[in-house]
Scaffold this active site. Structure first.
Site, PDB file in Angstrom:
ATOM      1  N   TYR A 254       7.253  -9.757  -5.995  1.00 49.13           N
ATOM      2  CA  TYR A 254       6.049  -9.207  -5.221  1.00 49.13           C
ATOM      3  C   TYR A 254       4.827  -9.243  -6.363  1.00 49.13           C
ATOM      4  CZ  TYR A 254       2.396  -5.679  -3.612  1.00 49.13           C
ATOM      5  OH  TYR A 254       1.320  -5.250  -3.277  1.00 49.13           O
TER       6      TYR A 254
HETATM    7  O1  LIG Z   1       0.915   0.480  -5.963  1.00 52.52           O
HETATM    8  C1  LIG Z   1       1.550  -0.434  -5.667  1.00 52.52           C
HETATM    9  O2  LIG Z   1       1.059  -1.488  -6.013  1.00 52.52           O
HETATM   10  C2  LIG Z   1       2.550  -0.612  -4.659  1.00 52.52           C
HETATM   11  O3  LIG Z   1       2.908   0.602  -4.333  1.00 52.52           O
HETATM   12  C3  LIG Z   1       4.018   0.613  -3.057  1.00 52.52           C
HETATM   13  O4  LIG Z   1       5.055   0.283  -4.033  1.00 52.52           O
HETATM   14  P1  LIG Z   1       5.941   1.764  -4.732  1.00 52.52           P
HETATM   15  O5  LIG Z   1       5.116   2.644  -5.633  1.00 52.52           O
HETATM   16  O6  LIG Z   1       7.198   1.194  -5.234  1.00 52.52           O
HETATM   17  O7  LIG Z   1       6.137   2.642  -3.329  1.00 52.52           O
HETATM   18  P2  LIG Z   1       7.364   3.255  -2.684  1.00 52.52           P
HETATM   19  O8  LIG Z   1       8.168   2.241  -2.361  1.00 52.52           O
HETATM   20  O9  LIG Z   1       6.910   3.935  -1.450  1.00 52.52           O
HETATM   21  O10 LIG Z   1       7.970   4.115  -3.648  1.00 52.52           O
HETATM   22  C4  LIG Z   1       7.633   5.316  -4.048  1.00 52.52           C
HETATM   23  C5  LIG Z   1       8.228   5.890  -5.220  1.00 52.52           C
HETATM   24  O11 LIG Z   1       9.526   6.436  -4.585  1.00 52.52           O
HETATM   25  C6  LIG Z   1      10.547   5.865  -5.272  1.00 52.52           C
HETATM   26  N1  LIG Z   1      11.707   5.528  -4.367  1.00 52.52           N
HETATM   27  C7  LIG Z   1      11.474   4.774  -3.487  1.00 52.52           C
HETATM   28  C8  LIG Z   1      12.730   4.408  -2.459  1.00 52.52           C
HETATM   29  C9  LIG Z   1      13.719   5.193  -2.551  1.00 52.52           C
HETATM   30  O12 LIG Z   1      14.592   5.042  -1.628  1.00 52.52           O
HETATM   31  N2  LIG Z   1      13.809   6.157  -3.367  1.00 52.52           N
HETATM   32  C10 LIG Z   1      12.884   6.367  -4.347  1.00 52.52           C
HETATM   33  O13 LIG Z   1      12.994   7.085  -5.264  1.00 52.52           O
HETATM   34  C11 LIG Z   1      10.115   4.595  -5.975  1.00 52.52           C
HETATM   35  O14 LIG Z   1      11.093   4.403  -7.199  1.00 52.52           O
HETATM   36  C12 LIG Z   1       8.720   4.898  -6.304  1.00 52.52           C
HETATM   37  O15 LIG Z   1       8.884   5.672  -7.418  1.00 52.52           O
HETATM   38  C13 LIG Z   1       3.941  -0.314  -2.079  1.00 52.52           C
HETATM   39  O16 LIG Z   1       5.042  -0.287  -1.320  1.00 52.52           O
HETATM   40  C14 LIG Z   1       3.488  -1.542  -2.826  1.00 52.52           C
HETATM   41  O17 LIG Z   1       3.324  -2.495  -1.531  1.00 52.52           O
HETATM   42  C15 LIG Z   1       2.180  -1.535  -3.502  1.00 52.52           C
HETATM   43  O18 LIG Z   1       1.849  -2.564  -3.951  1.00 52.52           O
END
Ligand SMILES: O=C(O)[C@H]1O[C@H](OP(=O)(O)OP(=O)(O)OC[C@H]2O[C@@H](n3ccc(=O)[nH]c3=O)[C@H](O)[C@@H]2O)[C@H](O)[C@@H](O)[C@@H]1O
Length: 418
Positions: free
Chosen positions: A230
């Site tokens: 991504y």
């Molecule tokens: O800032 C960005 O550029 C990205 O932000 C998000 O990606 P992400 O930050 O990984 O968002 P989440 O998937 O909601 O995760 C948020 C946090 O929760 C954590 N997480 C996620 C999933 C899970 O099951 N458990 C968990 O602890 C992840 O490691 C992360 O630290 C979006 O999903 C992407 O599309 C976007 O581009």
């Protein structure tokens, strides 16, 4: 005793029949195996990698009338924006804000099923009520894009259509190439040939900072070590933007969004499905880095992102080319749109527990190596200086608004979230 020729023939006939039956069964078996295993015999309409094969209906006088009316400018701003991904989370909020201030807005969305399409339909209904029409179609459909520019001389394109999510890229890599690379090129090709060329503002991502360890992340930092496909497609998008700016004089602004959240959000994001699962009493996986290291995000509230998008559109200079030819240098910008205060994921869960008045079943697990990075933290001084961007909602206040929306949308948790 010698066998009669009749008996002999009958024996031969029996053995040929047995052989024929045997080989017929084998043949039939092979056909059945081929039939059930062949992908073409089972087109898997639910398979997301085949989503692009969907056909959409567009065109005709009534359709053109709706397009024109939605894109009609009703303010002195003289801005008419094509918003791709308008039924998405950010797309819906920005389209509504543009419409509110009198700009012309036309949406475009392929309504794919990466997450519950009924949420996209509900957002569409919301926009419809404020006068924004969303054309159903894919950004890879050049004929459709050309038609839209034929009907409306858009001054701007806000390009938000994309395959989002960092972890899903392991499951369906093709969908990222299809939307974030091929789709972007298809859109820029049409924009470069449009007369006048629009200015383009588009969604990049904080994930381009990848494995960088220097914080906060600044636009000047390296972005050549993405941790997910991504992120790699978003980084590729930034390079593609450079090329179209350089060759064709397109005005291009990339916005690196930092984990955007809020009402009408994306159900694939952690804050959203944590809320759903806490309410259901299901355990939630909370990632932790090596040696109990904290995983944190610079969560950014949707209203702040909307302000950043509007400011980027308002400060975008005109593209300089025409008829596919560059006439002079054009604007090329990249901005971080974050909140500048990273919050550990475990704190996010504590806030949700307080707001939902339910204790979460925390399942602490190791940060998977499938695209996640340990932390993000935006330096926003450039956006502050040039866009007047100033985020004003902290995670506690923003989640409060999200939870209020969630409970009313899903009818107090009675209706299942996707
Ligand atoms: O800032 C960005 O550029 C990205 O932000 C998000 O990606 P992400 O930050 O990984 O968002 P989440 O998937 O909601 O995760 C948020 C946090 O929760 C954590 N997480 C996620 C999933 C899970 O099951 N458990 C968990 O602890 C992840 O490691 C992360 O630290 C979006 O999903 C992407 O599309 C976007 O581009």
């Amino acid at each position: 005793m010698e066998k009669s020729p009749f008996v002999h023939n009958r024996l031969r006939w029996h053995s040929s029949l047995a052989k024929l039956t045997f080989w017929s069964f084998i043949f039939l078996g092979l056909i059945l195996i081929f039939f059930f295993r062949s992908p073409s015999s089972n087109p898997l309409p639910q398979d997301p990698s085949r989503r692009s094969l969907r056909t959409y209906n567009w065109g005709g006088p009534a359709w053109e009338k709706r397009v024109r009316s939605s894109a009609r400018v009703r303010s002195h701003n003289d801005i008419s924006v094509l918003v791709t991904g308008a039924a998405g989370f950010v797309g819906t909020h920005v389209s509504a804000a543009l419409k509110r201030r009198g700009d012309g807005v036309l949406g475009l969305d392929n309504f794919n099923d990466y997450y519950d399409p009924s949420l996209k339909r509900a957002r569409q209904a919301l926009l419809e009520r404020s006068g924004v029409f969303i054309v159903e179609g894919d950004i890879n459909d050049s004929a459709l894009l050309r038609k839209l520019f034929e009907v409306v001389a858009f001054t701007h394109v806000l390009h938000l259509a994309a395959q989002a999510g960092v972890r899903y890229a392991m499951e369906n890599p093709g969908s990222y190439v299809h939307s974030n690379i091929a789709g972007l090129v298809s859109l820029l090709e049409v924009c470069k040939s449009a007369n006048p060329q629009p200015a383009i503002v588009w969604a990049s991502s904080s994930s381009v900072y990848g494995l960088n360890t220097k914080v906060p992340f600044s636009e000047k930092d390296r972005t050549d070590q993405p941790a997910s496909l991504y992120a790699a497609t978003k980084k590729a998008g930034e390079e593609i933007a450079h090329t179209y700016n350089h060759i064709y004089g397109l005005s291009l602004t990339g916005l690196r969004f930092f984990t955007v959240y809020g009402p009408w959000g994306r159900p694939d994001m952690a804050y959203f499905f944590f809320t759903r699962d806490i309410l259901k009493g299901k355990s939630i996986p909370i990632f932790e880095a090596a040696n109990h290291g904290t995983v944190a995000r610079d969560f950014t509230y949707i209203d702040d992102i909307v302000k950043g998008c509007l400011a980027a559109l308002d400060t975008a200079e005109k593209s300089t080319g025409s008829g596919g030819k560059k006439k002079g240098p054009a604007q090329l910008r990249v901005y971080n749109l974050g909140n500048t205060s990273p919050v550990p994921v475990s704190d996010l869960v504590s806030i949700l527990e307080r707001l939902l008045k339910v204790n979460a079943k925390r399942d602490i697990m190791k940060l998977p190596r499938n695209g996640d990075v340990q932390f993000t933290h935006a330096n926003i001084s450039l956006a502050q200086r040039e866009l007047g961007y100033k985020p004003s909602t902290d995670l506690q206040a923003g989640l409060k608004k999200f939870v209020r929306w969630y409970l009313s949308y899903y009818n107090g948790g009675k209706k299942a979230a996707g």
